[in-house]
Scaffold this motif. Structure first.
Motif, PDB file in Angstrom:
ATOM      1  N   VAL A  97       0.840  -1.200   0.000  1.00 11.50           N
ATOM      2  CA  VAL A  97       0.000   0.000   0.000  1.00 11.50           C
ATOM      3  C   VAL A  97       0.877   1.251   0.000  1.00 11.50           C
ATOM      4  CG1 VAL A  97      -1.848   1.267   1.169  1.00 11.50           C
ATOM      5  CG2 VAL A  97      -1.761  -1.229   1.329  1.00 11.50           C
ATOM      6  N   ILE A  98       0.550   2.194  -0.867  1.00  5.90           N
ATOM      7  CA  ILE A  98       1.221   3.495  -0.909  1.00  5.90           C
ATOM      8  C   ILE A  98       0.175   4.569  -0.644  1.00  5.90           C
ATOM      9  CG2 ILE A  98       2.471   5.157  -2.338  1.00  5.90           C
ATOM     10  CD1 ILE A  98       3.606   2.828  -3.926  1.00  5.90           C
ATOM     11  N   VAL A  99       0.473   5.468   0.280  1.00  9.89           N
ATOM     12  CA  VAL A  99      -0.453   6.541   0.642  1.00  9.89           C
ATOM     13  C   VAL A  99       0.222   7.882   0.366  1.00  9.89           C
ATOM     14  CG1 VAL A  99      -1.887   7.548   2.457  1.00  9.89           C
ATOM     15  CG2 VAL A  99      -1.420   5.088   2.465  1.00  9.89           C
ATOM     16  N   GLU A 100      -0.358   8.675  -0.524  1.00  8.45           N
ATOM     17  CA  GLU A 100       0.176   9.997  -0.855  1.00  8.45           C
ATOM     18  C   GLU A 100      -0.634  11.060  -0.127  1.00  8.45           C
ATOM     19  OE1 GLU A 100       1.864   8.951  -5.328  1.00  8.45           O
ATOM     20  OE2 GLU A 100      -0.050   9.996  -5.126  1.00  8.45           O
ATOM     21  N   VAL A 101       0.081  11.935   0.582  1.00  9.64           N
ATOM     22  CA  VAL A 101      -0.560  12.909   1.456  1.00  9.64           C
ATOM     23  C   VAL A 101      -0.137  14.332   1.077  1.00  9.64           C
ATOM     24  CG1 VAL A 101      -0.475  13.795   3.832  1.00  9.64           C
ATOM     25  CG2 VAL A 101      -0.860  11.361   3.428  1.00  9.64           C
TER      26      VAL A 101
END
Length: 246
Positions: A97-101
């Protein structure tokens, strides 16, 4: 991967986006501000801004909201400063999982993202722990209709530099390299072709098949992340069971 439907994933995500239009506008507005601060307010010379404006338009974002976000970034209107942060980790069954914030408070964002992972059977990892499993690519989704000739559309896309052209269910999916995305998108726009979706994504190189029981936990984690106001994008390599309602 056999059985994996790109359109199924896009459809599910688009349905949620339609249900939360205001939140989508807020997220894209932040992207517009960041792109403007990085490269200036002119889409003629700021290719990143041009791409985000195209994304805004495919999401039916009004022009006045687009203009307001750009003006905030240039200082013509008051606005906050956002920081770009990427988190990586593993969800249930080891999915990547990659989360861009985009956030004005990185401590808050880090805490919220970590909580979403741990509460639903995942764990946040170090930078780079899963990103090597993904490739940044452009993806353009075009709804099929009688006025579109598939062969002609494919040639326009491929001649402009697209990597792949697929016919899937009721849509065509054009995949491009990161650098070629703007060129391909503009070539299609010049032919007055409308998009259901046009944006840069993190595409997994391979998918992890999960069963219905695991799907419940994965979807809960993804929902919590996507509903967070600081989170712009969530990318993963889970392949849900056929017929699974996301």
């Amino acid at each position: 991967m056999s059985g994996h439907s790109k359109w199924h994933n896009i459809q599910a995500k688009k349905g949620k986006a339609d249900a939360k239009r205001g939140k989508i506008f807020t997220k894209i507005g932040k992207e517009l501000m960041v792109a403007t601060k990085a490269g200036g307010p002119s889409p003629d010379i700021n290719f990143k801004l041009r791409d985000v404006i195209a994304k805004a338009k495919t999401n039916n974002m009004p022009q006045d909201i687009i203009t307001r976000a750009i003006k905030k970034a240039t200082g013509d209107l008051s606005g906050v400063v956002y920081e770009e942060i990427t988190y990586e980790g593993y969800g249930p069954s080891g999915i990547a999982v990659i989360v861009e914030v985009l956030t004005d408070n990185k401590n808050r964002s880090a805490s919220n993202v970590r909580h979403a992972f741990t509460k639903h059977g995942g764990n946040l990892g170090a930078s780079g722990c899963v990103s090597f499993m993904f490739t940044r690519k452009g993806q353009i989704v075009i709804e099929k209709n009688e006025s579109l000739d598939e062969d002609e559309l494919m040639m326009i896309a491929l001649d402009a530099g697209a990597e792949d052209f697929e016919s899937e269910d009721e849509v065509y999916i054009v995949t491009t390299g990161f650098e070629e995305f703007s060129t391909v998108r503009e070539a299609l726009e010049e032919k007055s072709i409308e998009f259901l979706e046009a944006e840069i994504k993190m595409i997994p190189d391979t998918y992890v098949t999960i069963d219905e029981e695991v799907s419940v936990h994965v979807q809960k984690m993804l929902d919590v992340l996507e509903e967070d106001d600081d989170v712009q994008n969530v990318w993963h390599n889970a392949e849900f069971p056929e017929g699974w309602e996301q």
